[in-house]
Write a protein that holds these residues in place. Structure first.
Motif, PDB file in Angstrom:
ATOM      1  N   GLY A  47       6.141  10.675  -7.818  1.00 14.40           N
ATOM      2  CA  GLY A  47       6.275   9.567  -6.873  1.00 14.40           C
ATOM      3  C   GLY A  47       6.954   8.325  -7.403  1.00 14.40           C
ATOM      4  O   GLY A  47       7.259   7.417  -6.628  1.00 14.40           O
ATOM      5  N   VAL A  48       7.203   8.256  -8.706  1.00 14.82           N
ATOM      6  CA  VAL A  48       7.847   7.061  -9.260  1.00 14.82           C
ATOM      7  C   VAL A  48       9.238   6.874  -8.659  1.00 14.82           C
ATOM      8  O   VAL A  48       9.622   5.773  -8.266  1.00 14.82           O
ATOM      9  CB  VAL A  48       7.926   7.143 -10.797  1.00 14.82           C
ATOM     10  N   ALA A  49       9.990   7.965  -8.574  1.00 18.08           N
ATOM     11  CA  ALA A  49      11.331   7.893  -7.992  1.00 18.08           C
ATOM     12  C   ALA A  49      11.255   7.545  -6.514  1.00 18.08           C
ATOM     13  O   ALA A  49      12.089   6.796  -5.989  1.00 18.08           O
ATOM     14  CB  ALA A  49      12.065   9.218  -8.191  1.00 18.08           C
ATOM     15  N   LEU A  50      10.240   8.092  -5.840  1.00 12.50           N
ATOM     16  CA  LEU A  50      10.061   7.794  -4.418  1.00 12.50           C
ATOM     17  C   LEU A  50       9.769   6.305  -4.216  1.00 12.50           C
ATOM     18  O   LEU A  50      10.331   5.671  -3.319  1.00 12.50           O
ATOM     19  CB  LEU A  50       8.929   8.639  -3.846  1.00 12.50           C
ATOM     20  N   ALA A  51       8.893   5.758  -5.040  1.00 12.25           N
ATOM     21  CA  ALA A  51       8.567   4.335  -4.941  1.00 12.25           C
ATOM     22  C   ALA A  51       9.804   3.484  -5.205  1.00 12.25           C
ATOM     23  O   ALA A  51      10.049   2.490  -4.529  1.00 12.25           O
ATOM     24  CB  ALA A  51       7.453   3.982  -5.925  1.00 12.25           C
ATOM     25  N   ARG A  52      10.600   3.900  -6.190  1.00 11.01           N
ATOM     26  CA  ARG A  52      11.831   3.169  -6.501  1.00 11.01           C
ATOM     27  C   ARG A  52      12.791   3.200  -5.318  1.00 11.01           C
ATOM     28  O   ARG A  52      13.460   2.202  -5.007  1.00 11.01           O
ATOM     29  CB  ARG A  52      12.486   3.771  -7.740  1.00 11.01           C
TER      30      ARG A  52
ATOM     31  N   ARG B  39       0.825  -1.210   0.000  1.00 15.82           N
ATOM     32  CA  ARG B  39       0.000   0.000   0.000  1.00 15.82           C
ATOM     33  C   ARG B  39       0.857   1.257   0.000  1.00 15.82           C
ATOM     34  O   ARG B  39       0.560   2.237  -0.695  1.00 15.82           O
ATOM     35  CB  ARG B  39      -0.927   0.011   1.220  1.00 15.82           C
ATOM     36  N   LEU B  40       1.956   1.224   0.761  1.00 14.09           N
ATOM     37  CA  LEU B  40       2.839   2.386   0.828  1.00 14.09           C
ATOM     38  C   LEU B  40       3.466   2.674  -0.527  1.00 14.09           C
ATOM     39  O   LEU B  40       3.474   3.827  -0.990  1.00 14.09           O
ATOM     40  CB  LEU B  40       3.939   2.150   1.869  1.00 14.09           C
ATOM     41  N   VAL B  41       3.984   1.631  -1.176  1.00 12.90           N
ATOM     42  CA  VAL B  41       4.646   1.814  -2.471  1.00 12.90           C
ATOM     43  C   VAL B  41       3.640   2.293  -3.512  1.00 12.90           C
ATOM     44  O   VAL B  41       3.924   3.216  -4.307  1.00 12.90           O
ATOM     45  CB  VAL B  41       5.329   0.513  -2.919  1.00 12.90           C
ATOM     46  N   GLU B  42       2.462   1.703  -3.553  1.00  8.42           N
ATOM     47  CA  GLU B  42       1.452   2.114  -4.522  1.00  8.42           C
ATOM     48  C   GLU B  42       0.983   3.542  -4.258  1.00  8.42           C
ATOM     49  O   GLU B  42       0.764   4.319  -5.195  1.00  8.42           O
ATOM     50  CB  GLU B  42       0.271   1.142  -4.473  1.00  8.42           C
ATOM     51  N   HIS B  43       0.846   3.917  -2.989  1.00  9.50           N
ATOM     52  CA  HIS B  43       0.444   5.288  -2.647  1.00  9.50           C
ATOM     53  C   HIS B  43       1.530   6.282  -3.065  1.00  9.50           C
ATOM     54  O   HIS B  43       1.232   7.341  -3.637  1.00  9.50           O
ATOM     55  CB  HIS B  43       0.192   5.391  -1.147  1.00  9.50           C
ATOM     56  N   ALA B  44       2.791   5.919  -2.788  1.00  5.00           N
ATOM     57  CA  ALA B  44       3.900   6.807  -3.149  1.00  5.00           C
ATOM     58  C   ALA B  44       3.988   6.976  -4.657  1.00  5.00           C
ATOM     59  O   ALA B  44       4.186   8.091  -5.159  1.00  5.00           O
ATOM     60  CB  ALA B  44       5.208   6.250  -2.588  1.00  5.00           C
ATOM     61  N   ALA B  45       3.825   5.899  -5.392  1.00  3.41           N
ATOM     62  CA  ALA B  45       3.927   5.950  -6.852  1.00  3.41           C
ATOM     63  C   ALA B  45       2.831   6.803  -7.468  1.00  3.41           C
ATOM     64  O   ALA B  45       3.015   7.389  -8.546  1.00  3.41           O
ATOM     65  CB  ALA B  45       3.882   4.535  -7.433  1.00  3.41           C
ATOM     66  N   ALA B  46       1.685   6.898  -6.790  1.00  2.00           N
ATOM     67  CA  ALA B  46       0.554   7.670  -7.312  1.00  2.00           C
ATOM     68  C   ALA B  46       0.706   9.167  -7.053  1.00  2.00           C
ATOM     69  O   ALA B  46      -0.035   9.972  -7.633  1.00  2.00           O
ATOM     70  CB  ALA B  46      -0.755   7.170  -6.695  1.00  2.00           C
ATOM     71  N   ARG B  47       1.655   9.569  -6.217  1.00  2.13           N
ATOM     72  CA  ARG B  47       1.861  10.985  -5.912  1.00  2.13           C
ATOM     73  C   ARG B  47       2.617  11.654  -7.060  1.00  2.13           C
ATOM     74  O   ARG B  47       3.322  10.998  -7.828  1.00  2.13           O
ATOM     75  CB  ARG B  47       2.684  11.129  -4.621  1.00  2.13           C
TER      76      ARG B  47
END
Length: 242
Positions: free
Chosen positions: A99-104, A88-96
């Motif tokens: 956020g792609v770099a954050l998720a990575r 959930r955290l990774v998907e939420h971060a990627a949606a910001r």
């Protein structure tokens, strides 16, 4: 002739192999020693069984004493909950935005599937890393405080489980008094078996078979084995130049 250098993990294999080889290769060599050879093979099997049981009991005791009290029927599985939270955290971060770099960064360059398959200890380490990333990029996550608190709780819930795994692994490497006593007895029987087998083989000029029966003996000993009472050299041997 006991060999304390034999690794604990090898003892069961050595014990089973040697007992089998005594029956197959040595018993037929001399009928007069048949009963004694069979007896020492049986005793070696019994010592191997005793050491295996002592080791299993030590491991089971470590797991039982370190098992978390919360791991009872009906409670939430901390591993499954932790994996779901990371997803959930990774998907939420990627949606910001951005956020792609954050998720990575949260995934440390791995795929989400890889992270979610990690064992408890590595999953807890991934959560610890996620906490650092959340702190570093808090501006990109307005709800960073809530996420951090949730990640901390999930990581803490994994700690009793990871501690249990560590203790069970340690138990397999640690000498409890019972395991040490069983190991010492096994080494004593193994050494006695070597003496008896060598005695029988030496009487028949077959000492070179020793490495075929005792797997801890290097094959080079085939050529290194010498008779106890070598034949005296002839006068020609004594006087011959080197």
């Amino acid at each position: 002739m006991s060999h304390p250098y034999i690794y604990q993990r090898d003892i069961e294999v050595y014990g089973r192999f040697t007992a089998s080889q005594i029956q197959e290769l040595v018993v037929p060599v001399d009928a007069g020693f048949k009963q004694a050879l069979r007896a020492v093979a049986a005793r070696l099997d019994a010592a191997t069984d005793a050491l295996r049981e002592a080791t299993l009991n030590a491991t089971a005791a470590a797991v039982a004493t370190s098992a978390p009290g919360a791991a009872t029927k009906g409670r939430v599985d901390p591993v499954a909950a932790g994996r779901e939270l990371m997803r959930r955290l990774v998907e939420h971060a990627a949606a910001r935005p951005g956020g792609v770099a954050l998720a990575r960064d949260l995934l440390q360059g791995q795929t989400l599937t890889t992270v979610l398959r990690r064992r408890p200890a590595k999953l807890a380490a991934a959560m610890a890393h996620a906490l650092e990333v959340i702190e570093q990029h808090r501006r990109l996550l307005p709800e960073h405080e809530a996420w951090a608190a949730e990640i901390e709780r999930a990581r803490d819930a994994l700690e009793p489980l990871t501690r249990s795994v560590r203790k069970s692994r340690l138990a397999r490497r640690t000498m409890t008094p019972e395991v040490k006593a069983a190991r010492d007895e096994w080494l004593n029987v193994y050494g006695a078996a070597k003496l008896l087998v060598e005695c029988v083989l030496r009487l028949h000029g077959k000492v070179s078979l020793m490495p075929e029966i005792f797997d801890d003996l290097p094959k080079a000993t085939r050529a290194a084995v010498a008779p106890i009472n070598p034949a005296p050299r002839s006068p020609a041997d004594v006087t011959a130049p080197p």
